[in-house]
Each structure stands twice: as structure tokens, then as C-alpha cells.
Motif scaffolding. Structure first.
Motif, PDB file in Angstrom:
ATOM      1  N   MET A 127       0.819  -1.221   0.000  1.00 40.11           N
ATOM      2  CA  MET A 127       0.000   0.000   0.000  1.00 40.11           C
ATOM      3  C   MET A 127       0.850   1.266   0.000  1.00 40.11           C
ATOM      4  SD  MET A 127      -3.101  -1.231   0.096  1.00 40.11           S
ATOM      5  CE  MET A 127      -4.249  -0.019   0.724  1.00 40.11           C
ATOM      6  N   GLU A 128       0.288   2.322  -0.565  1.00 39.98           N
ATOM      7  CA  GLU A 128       0.879   3.660  -0.466  1.00 39.98           C
ATOM      8  C   GLU A 128      -0.098   4.535   0.299  1.00 39.98           C
ATOM      9  OE1 GLU A 128       3.101   5.531  -3.758  1.00 39.98           O
ATOM     10  OE2 GLU A 128       2.430   3.816  -4.935  1.00 39.98           O
ATOM     11  N   TRP A 167      -3.934   3.488  -1.111  1.00 33.72           N
ATOM     12  CA  TRP A 167      -4.236   2.760  -2.339  1.00 33.72           C
ATOM     13  C   TRP A 167      -3.173   1.701  -2.581  1.00 33.72           C
ATOM     14  CZ3 TRP A 167      -2.167   7.525  -1.782  1.00 33.72           C
ATOM     15  CH2 TRP A 167      -0.927   7.778  -2.390  1.00 33.72           C
ATOM     16  N   ARG A 168      -3.500   0.718  -3.404  1.00 33.17           N
ATOM     17  CA  ARG A 168      -2.547  -0.343  -3.719  1.00 33.17           C
ATOM     18  C   ARG A 168      -1.485   0.183  -4.689  1.00 33.17           C
ATOM     19  NH1 ARG A 168      -7.059  -3.488  -3.798  1.00 33.17           N
ATOM     20  NH2 ARG A 168      -7.069  -3.872  -6.032  1.00 33.17           N
ATOM     21  N   LYS A 169      -0.230  -0.104  -4.383  1.00 34.15           N
ATOM     22  CA  LYS A 169       0.909   0.403  -5.168  1.00 34.15           C
ATOM     23  C   LYS A 169       0.794   0.044  -6.649  1.00 34.15           C
ATOM     24  CE  LYS A 169       5.253   1.354  -2.979  1.00 34.15           C
ATOM     25  NZ  LYS A 169       5.948   0.934  -1.793  1.00 34.15           N
ATOM     26  N   GLU A 170       0.327  -1.170  -6.903  1.00 36.03           N
ATOM     27  CA  GLU A 170       0.305  -1.645  -8.299  1.00 36.03           C
ATOM     28  C   GLU A 170      -0.877  -1.094  -9.109  1.00 36.03           C
ATOM     29  OE1 GLU A 170      -1.565  -4.622  -5.515  1.00 36.03           O
ATOM     30  OE2 GLU A 170       0.317  -3.523  -5.608  1.00 36.03           O
ATOM     31  N   MET A 171      -1.690  -0.239  -8.485  1.00 38.77           N
ATOM     32  CA  MET A 171      -2.858   0.341  -9.162  1.00 38.77           C
ATOM     33  C   MET A 171      -2.393   1.274 -10.283  1.00 38.77           C
ATOM     34  SD  MET A 171      -6.112  -0.003  -8.698  1.00 38.77           S
ATOM     35  CE  MET A 171      -7.061   0.189  -7.217  1.00 38.77           C
ATOM     36  N   LEU A 186      -7.341   7.285 -11.207  1.00 34.27           N
ATOM     37  CA  LEU A 186      -6.891   7.205  -9.817  1.00 34.27           C
ATOM     38  C   LEU A 186      -5.554   7.928  -9.656  1.00 34.27           C
ATOM     39  CD1 LEU A 186      -7.297   6.045  -6.924  1.00 34.27           C
ATOM     40  CD2 LEU A 186      -5.899   4.119  -7.651  1.00 34.27           C
ATOM     41  N   ARG A 187      -4.640   7.673 -10.584  1.00 31.52           N
ATOM     42  CA  ARG A 187      -3.325   8.338 -10.550  1.00 31.52           C
ATOM     43  C   ARG A 187      -3.488   9.863 -10.564  1.00 31.52           C
ATOM     44  NH1 ARG A 187       0.529   6.302  -8.133  1.00 31.52           N
ATOM     45  NH2 ARG A 187       0.261   4.085  -8.250  1.00 31.52           N
ATOM     46  N   ASP A 188      -4.358  10.369 -11.457  1.00 34.51           N
ATOM     47  CA  ASP A 188      -4.604  11.822 -11.549  1.00 34.51           C
ATOM     48  C   ASP A 188      -5.158  12.355 -10.234  1.00 34.51           C
ATOM     49  OD1 ASP A 188      -3.734  11.721 -14.143  1.00 34.51           O
ATOM     50  OD2 ASP A 188      -5.721  11.901 -15.058  1.00 34.51           O
ATOM     51  N   ALA A 206      -4.405  15.361  -5.245  1.00 35.51           N
ATOM     52  CA  ALA A 206      -4.470  15.374  -3.768  1.00 35.51           C
ATOM     53  C   ALA A 206      -3.101  15.706  -3.191  1.00 35.51           C
ATOM     54  CB  ALA A 206      -4.961  14.031  -3.248  1.00 35.51           C
ATOM     55  N   ARG A 207      -2.069  15.120  -3.771  1.00 35.49           N
ATOM     56  CA  ARG A 207      -0.688  15.362  -3.313  1.00 35.49           C
ATOM     57  C   ARG A 207      -0.326  16.841  -3.505  1.00 35.49           C
ATOM     58  NH1 ARG A 207       2.085  10.662  -5.257  1.00 35.49           N
ATOM     59  NH2 ARG A 207       2.177   9.663  -3.234  1.00 35.49           N
TER      60      ARG A 207
END
Length: 142
Positions: free
Chosen positions: A2-3, A119-123, A128-130, A135-136
Motif C-alpha cells: 500500500m501507499e 491505495w494499492r501500489k500496483e494500481m 486514480l493516478r490523476d 491530492a498530493r
């Protein structure tokens, strides 16, 4: 694996039944609630409001003797309004006006809760990435 990304940390406040002897106080010590029945969210160890609440109690020198786990904050506050115990919520929740309860600030500065995105790292999903990137960027700007 997870991240994680911490979004916001807020003080916890106590939610007391209206007729509670401390309900008129603006600020109370968490330790003064040590003998009360507590409504706490069932969260995995180390994350979530439930874990934050238990951790704050422990740091205040006690573990609630009578814990009832609830699904969510609304259920916990509903049970408090029926004078069945107390709960801890993020201070942002105090704008939700519920009759028959009082919101009290806590003296203990360490009583906080953090909203965390995980979220799961491998996602690899682009949307979701965007979302995570946005958010970051927002949390770094603060």
C-alpha cells in the motif's frame, strides 16, 4: 503493498449527552471521561478515527472499560444523543447540529485524528493516478 498520503490532521472533540455533568464546559480533559461507555469506530490497527480515539485515551492514561464499536460517526452520535455513552469525533464534525448532544474541546493536544488516502501500489488506473497527484499537490501547497 500500500501507499499512503496524509490529507489532514484535526483535533478530536468529545460528544456528550446533553444531560452529562460536563456538557456545559467548553473544554474538558479526556481523562475525565475514563469511566464512561465509549462508542468507537471499528478501524484497522493504526488508521482511522477508531484507532485515533483509542490511542488518545491510552495517552491520557486509560483504556475505556466499556467499548461499543459502531459502523460510523453518525451512528455513534445517535447513540450519544440517547444518553448511552460518549464518543470522540474530528472537530470538523461539530458543525453537524444534532439535538441532545454537546461538543466539548479536549485539553489534550495529542488527541488528533488524520484523514489518510491509501491505495494499492500496483494500481495503474489513470483516473486514480490523476486524483492522487491532485491530492498530493493540494496537501503540499498547504
Amino acid at each position: 503493498s500500500m501507499e499512503y498520503l496524509d490529507i489532514a490532521t484535526r483535533p478530536l472533540i468529545a460528544v456528550l449527552p446533553h444531560q452529562h455533568k460536563l456538557s456545559g464546559e467548553r473544554k474538558i480533559s479526556l481523562a475525565s471521561l475514563s469511566s464512561e461507555p465509549f462508542f468507537i469506530q471499528q478501524d484497522p490497527h493504526g488508521v482511522g478515527l477508531g484507532w485515533s480515539s483509542l490511542s488518545a485515551c491510552q495517552q491520557a492514561g486509560f483504556i475505556p472499560k466499556n467499548i461499543q464499536f459502531t459502523q460510523d460517526v453518525a451512528a455513534a452520535i445517535g447513540l450519544v444523543s440517547m444518553a448511552m455513552g460518549v464518543t470522540l469525533v474530528p472537530e470538523t464534525q461539530s458543525s453537524v447540529l444534532v439535538s441532545d448532544v454537546s461538543y466539548c474541546a479536549l485539553e489534550e493536544r495529542f488527541a488528533t485524528t488524520t484523514l489518510t488516502l491509501c491505495w494499492r501500489k500496483e494500481m495503474k488506473h489513470r483516473l486514480l493516478r490523476d486524483f492522487i497527484d491532485d491530492a498530493r499537490a493540494l496537501t503540499c501547497r498547504r
